[in-house]
Design a protein around this motif. Structure first.
Motif, short mmCIF file in Angstrom:
data_model
loop_
_atom_site.label_atom_id
_atom_site.label_comp_id
_atom_site.label_asym_id
_atom_site.label_seq_id
_atom_site.Cartn_x
_atom_site.Cartn_y
_atom_site.Cartn_z
N ARG B 281 0.83 -1.20 0.00
CA ARG B 281 0.00 0.00 0.00
C ARG B 281 0.87 1.26 0.00
O ARG B 281 0.66 2.18 -0.77
CB ARG B 281 -0.89 -0.04 1.25
N VAL B 297 -12.07 -2.42 -0.25
CA VAL B 297 -12.67 -1.10 -0.45
C VAL B 297 -13.85 -1.19 -1.41
O VAL B 297 -14.89 -0.56 -1.21
CB VAL B 297 -11.60 -0.11 -0.99
N ASN C 144 -17.12 -2.97 8.73
CA ASN C 144 -16.05 -2.04 8.99
C ASN C 144 -16.38 -1.11 10.17
O ASN C 144 -16.99 -0.06 9.99
CB ASN C 144 -15.84 -1.22 7.70
N SER C 223 -6.36 0.36 10.63
CA SER C 223 -6.95 1.65 10.32
C SER C 223 -6.12 2.40 9.28
O SER C 223 -6.65 3.21 8.52
CB SER C 223 -7.20 2.50 11.57
N LEU C 225 -5.10 1.02 6.71
CA LEU C 225 -5.66 0.51 5.47
C LEU C 225 -7.09 0.99 5.25
O LEU C 225 -7.71 0.67 4.24
CB LEU C 225 -5.65 -1.02 5.47
N GLY C 226 -7.64 1.75 6.22
CA GLY C 226 -9.00 2.23 6.07
C GLY C 226 -10.02 1.30 6.69
O GLY C 226 -11.22 1.41 6.42
N ARG C 230 -12.81 5.60 11.32
CA ARG C 230 -13.04 6.41 10.11
C ARG C 230 -12.69 7.86 10.37
O ARG C 230 -12.85 8.34 11.49
CB ARG C 230 -14.51 6.34 9.73
N PRO C 231 -12.27 8.55 9.35
CA PRO C 231 -12.02 9.97 9.50
C PRO C 231 -13.34 10.67 9.82
O PRO C 231 -14.39 10.17 9.41
CB PRO C 231 -11.49 10.41 8.13
N ILE C 238 -4.74 6.07 11.14
CA ILE C 238 -5.43 6.77 10.07
C ILE C 238 -4.75 8.11 9.79
O ILE C 238 -4.71 8.59 8.65
CB ILE C 238 -6.92 6.95 10.45
N ALA C 241 -2.02 7.38 7.53
CA ALA C 241 -2.54 7.15 6.18
C ALA C 241 -2.85 8.47 5.49
O ALA C 241 -2.58 8.65 4.30
CB ALA C 241 -3.81 6.28 6.27
N GLU C 242 -3.40 9.42 6.25
CA GLU C 242 -3.71 10.73 5.65
C GLU C 242 -2.44 11.46 5.25
O GLU C 242 -2.40 12.15 4.22
CB GLU C 242 -4.52 11.57 6.65
#
Lengths: 322, 335, 286
Positions: B281, B297, C144, C223, C225-226, C230-231, C238, C241-242
């Motif tokens: 990723r 996703v 999720n 998180s 990976l999403g 959640r945002p 997360i 990730a952002e």
């Protein structure tokens, strides 16, 4: 006769978390060529430390703080690492207690003997193999071709010790140190192993130092006995002399505590007290004094306690001989 | 050798269990696959019913399982909804990318960790020893996705010595003729030096990221196992027999110490299969992990199911290899 | 060296702690993290959710210690506030798998039989999955959400606790004090609860403390990976990730500070695990 091995005033200390252990204190002992000497003492008396110091295989925590170890006149402690490696196996070798653990568990026993032979000779592969089989036959291992390929876990304790003896004798050493070689083996195997060691040693003129806590075993197999207590040799003499008339109170106590040597069962007794804590900074010159029935004020006078002659070939470290 | 055979056989029930769990994961748990499609507004209730029937979802569970088994036996992992392609074909295309990355990372980790652990064990308390302990503690605490991003910042953005992390190869270069699927090896086979260099540079950062994480447990275990081996009675025997230091360390101690190290390698490989997903990723690596994430996703369940199955199968195979290597090293394991 | 001196045990622990500064550091860090988790929102200078595009992507400065993200949110506030969530997820997952795993492991260890065989096989099969991959698939299958991240992390760790509890309990079934309790008329459940489970607690607690760091990494990875959080909820994974989108263009702080926080927390747990193992496992204490 000049001694084969002469340990002179050897001191060894161990560093532990709880203080420094004075394991050997100015220990002196001579071993003559070809003789069989028993080194006797309780556990913790320093027998094995002495053996390891001679072989140069002490733990990292151990430190030689004084003395010398002469082998045929040469000080082993000043020998270079390479020379010492070459000396091991040829000059002296050692067999250990717990023979199975003393062998590499994942290497065929024949290969382990071959490693030793190859290290100290320039024989061809084929000659090495022949020598290994010869050694296995010498230690009376039946079916040597097959056993050479076996791993320690496939062999009995007695057979493992025979392999250990074969390894130790592989390069015809002048001195064989046997450190409790029969501990943990059953009685008949013990006798056979001792007979084997004696026979092989006599044949090749190899001196043997038998380290044991078993007085009867040593008395039955050795020409001379050295008695150790708390890092000192307290008495050395020919076996017959020491059995007939032990001079050191500790030796006398030791002999009285052995059923087969005590005259009768009512003479059998244990030695009172226990060895002093070797971490103590205030150890007296005679480390047996605090257990000794014959202790006098002069026993505690400062100054090293020397081994002195008290008979033909009979040395004792005591200030109040009976 | 009989033990190896038995061990291979004993992997079969485990593999079957894995198939059952993988099947149940997507069929029994609340996430109904048919509902996945409902997120597509163009689908009507009858469309969903048709999809259900098409996938066999209207049949009893055991029927579905038998169909699933039948498909698996033919190498059919289902179809991806997002791409419309068979999942198995997509995996076949992407697996070499993941494998090249993971294997290089594993190799790097082993080549660095084992000597480090060895030196640390030979000199306890030395600088190397302290360094190894520090690495071992920090290494397992560092999330791969963070260390990967920081490495990108340093080596791509700051130093500019490594290429932009956008997959396996610079888009202006052509992939070499496919032989193994490993770009570096294929480039070497077809003699394209520039492509080899480019592919290797792309591979370097993700591989190092993964290796950093795998390094720690390997170095730690090598150190511990070596210290234990060097302290054992048979090493004392070998020293007393005058064997050379090299022989004692390498043939006597290291071979014995390798037993727990090999087991740890198996565990590390399991971590790496997981870390793969995160690293792919971070580096836009077109491997199967990235594919699995995309499928999550997109609520595309067949690729996810296939991914879990393939990963578990690889892991079972790795454990099998570990066992076989153990038997080869240790004669005691044979009985 | 020798067996631990039980009367002086606490003194021993205290002395051991003082002797090993690393252990002290571990306990200190752990206490600090707990404190930040509890006080979190009270400590921060900015609202962690307040966006202000005028100050987007600012590097660390006096007003924004860790800089700001693409929406102008204060990263320091977000990193601090996220502590509670990350800690709760890890603690929750580990507590769940420890309790469920020990009880299940103790039961199958005590009674054996068919149940033991079935559960043991199941454990073998679960262990055939790479942990993170299984956790990913579980969250995807369960749905999720944060709760499902906790469950998934707990489930993938369950096998270790079951195995440990079972293997610790089995040899104790026939020990003297168990036989005595049985002779005294205690029922199986009572023996299990009163006599056996307390005796196998130490290794399980050690396992749990070693496990905490891993659980935290696992959850943050999910998180990242999403999956799960959640945002715009502040959570370290997360946030990394952002920030990932901006690492190639030089805005390093968005990734670095939450990443560092995560690493420090995991480091604290790992050191704590090692320290607890040394303290509680007398076989290892020297």
């Amino acid at each position: 006769m000049t001694p084969l091995l002469s340990i002179r005033a050897l001191s060894v200390e161990f560093d532990t978390r709880h203080g420094t252990v004075h394991a050997l204190d100015r220990l002196s002992l001579d071993i003559a060529p070809g003789e069989i000497i028993g080194i006797i003492g309780e556990s913790g008396s320093g027998k094995s430390v002495t053996a390891h110091a001679v072989m140069g295989i002490l733990d990292r925590a151990a430190r030689i703080t004084g003395g010398e170890v002469l082998f045929q006149g040469e000080n082993l402690l000043e020998m270079g690492r390479r020379a010492r490696d070459g000396w091991r196996g040829r000059g002296a070798s050692i067999i250990f207690q717990n023979p199975r653990a003393a062998l590499n568990p994942i290497r065929a026993v024949g290969d382990q003997i071959a490693d030793v032979v190859a290290r100290h000779s320039s024989l061809s592969r084929r000659a090495i193999r022949a020598r290994v089989l010869e050694l296995l036959r010498h230690v009376r291992i039946p079916d040597p071709e097959r056993r050479a390929r076996a791993y320690p876990f496939q062999l009995s304790g007695g057979l493992c010790q025979r392999i250990g003896i074969a390894m130790a004798l592989a390069c015809a050493p002048r001195l064989l140190i046997a450190d409790e070689p029969t501990t943990g083996l059953d009685v008949t195997t013990q006798a056979a192993i001792m007979a084997l060691i004696r026979e092989r040693a006599r044949e090749a003129g190899t001196a043997v130092a038998l380290i044991t806590h078993d007085v009867a075993l040593a008395a039955g197999n050795c020409d001379r006995l050295a008695i150790m207590h708390a890092g000192h040799v307290v008495e050395v003499a020919p076996t017959a002399a020491i059995l007939a008339r032990p001079r050191h109170p500790y030796t006398a106590g030791l002999l009285r505590s052995v059923p087969s040597l005590a005259g009768s069962l009512d003479q059998l007794q244990a030695i009172p007290g226990s060895m002093p804590d070797l971490r103590r900074p205030d150890l007296p010159p005679c480390r047996f004094a605090e257990r000794c029935p014959r202790r006098l004020p002069r026993c505690d006078a400062p100054g090293p306690l020397a081994l002195t002659a008290c008979g033909p070939g009979h040395l004792v470290a005591c200030r109040n001989l009976p | 050798m009989t033990r190896i055979g038995l061990r291979v056989l004993s992997a079969i029930p485990t593999l079957f269990g894995v198939v059952v769990i993988t099947f149940l994961l997507t069929r029994v748990l609340p996430g109904d696959p048919a509902v996945f499609f409902a997120s597509n507004p163009s689908m009507s209730a009858s469309d969903i019913a048709a999809v259900r029937e098409n996938l066999g979802l209207d049949r009893p569970l055991y029927d579905q399982f038998l169909i699933y088994l039948g498909n698996l036996a033919q190498g059919n992992l289902g179809r991806s909804i997002a791409t419309g392609q068979p999942v198995a074909a997509e995996f076949a295309r992407r697996l070499p990318a993941s494998a090249e990355l993971t294997l290089l990372a594993f190799l790097l980790a082993v080549v660095v960790a084992v000597p480090l652990g060895l030196v640390a064990a030979l000199r306890p308390g030395s600088l190397v020893d302290h360094a190894v302990r520090l690495i071992a503690t920090l290494g397992v605490s560092m999330p791969t996705f963070v260390s990967g991003l920081l490495l990108i910042h340093v080596f791509y953005f700051r130093a500019g010595v490594l290429p932009e992390p956008i997959g396996r190869l610079d888009p202006f270069l052509f992939e070499p003729a496919r032989v193994t699927g490993f770009l570096t090896i294929d480039a070497l086979i077809s003699g394209e030096g520039q492509v080899f260099r480019a592919a290797l540079l792309q591979l370097l950062l993700p591989a190092v990221t993964m290796a950093l994480f795998a390094l720690a447990p390997l170095a730690r275990m090598t150190r511990a196992a070596m210290i234990a081996a060097l302290g054992s009675d048979f090493i004392r025997t070998a020293r007393a027999a005058g064997l050379s230091r090299g022989r004692i360390v390498l043939i006597y101690a290291l071979r014995n110490a390798m037993l727990p190290v090999v087991t740890t390698m198996g565990m590390v490989f399991s971590y790496m299969l997981g870390a793969n997903v995160l690293v792919e990723r971070v580096f836009s690596w077109p491997g199967i992990g990235a594919f699995a994430i995309d499928s999550i996703v997109n609520l595309d369940y067949a690729p996810l199911q296939g991914f879990v199955l393939v990963m578990a199968a690889i892991f079972i195979a790795v454990n099998l290899v570990v066992d076989i290597v153990t038997v080869l090293i240790d004669p005691r394991a044979e009985d | 060296m020798s067996a631990p001196d039980h009367p002086a045990r606490h003194k021993g622990i205290f002395r051991a702690l003082r002797r090993n500064p690393l252990d002290l550091l571990a306990f200190g860090l752990f206490a600090l993290i707990c404190l930040i988790a509890v006080l979190g929102p009270l400590l921060v200078p900015h609202d962690p959710l307040a966006t202000d595009t005028a100050v987007a992507l600012q590097p660390p400065s006096a007003s924004h210690w860790f800089g700001t993200d693409q929406l102008g949110r204060d990263l320091f506030s977000r990193v601090v506030v996220a502590t509670r969530l990350d800690l709760l997820i890890a603690l929750g997952a580990v507590a769940l798998s420890m309790v469920a795993g020990s009880v299940l492991g103790a039961i199958i260890g005590y009674w054996g039989g068919v149940l033991d065989t079935v559960v043991s096989r199941l454990v073998d099969v679960l262990m055939a999955f790479p942990l993170f991959v299984l956790a990913m698939a579980l969250v995807a299958a369960l749905g999720n959400s944060v709760a499902n991240v906790v469950y998934a992390t707990a489930i993938v760790n369950l096998p270790f606790y079951i195995r440990l509890a079972r293997s610790e309990l089995r040899p104790r079934r026939a020990l003297g004090y168990v036989e005595a309790a049985r002779a005294g008329g205690s029922g199986d459940w009572r023996i299990l609860w009163r006599h056996l489970i307390p005796n196998i607690a130490a290794p399980l607690v050690i396992q749990a403390s070693v496990n905490l760091g891993w659980a935290m990494l696992n959850a943050a990875g999910l998180s990242f990976l999403g999956l799960g959080v959640r945002p715009p909820t502040p959570e370290w994974g997360i946030m990394v990730a952002e920030g990932a989108r901006f690492i190639g263009s030089g805005q390093w702080w968005i990734v670095t500070f939450p990443g560092l926080a995560l690493m420090l927390a995991v480091l604290a747990f790992n050191l704590l695990g090692d320290a607890l193992r040394d303290l509680l496992d007398p076989r290892l204490r020297r």
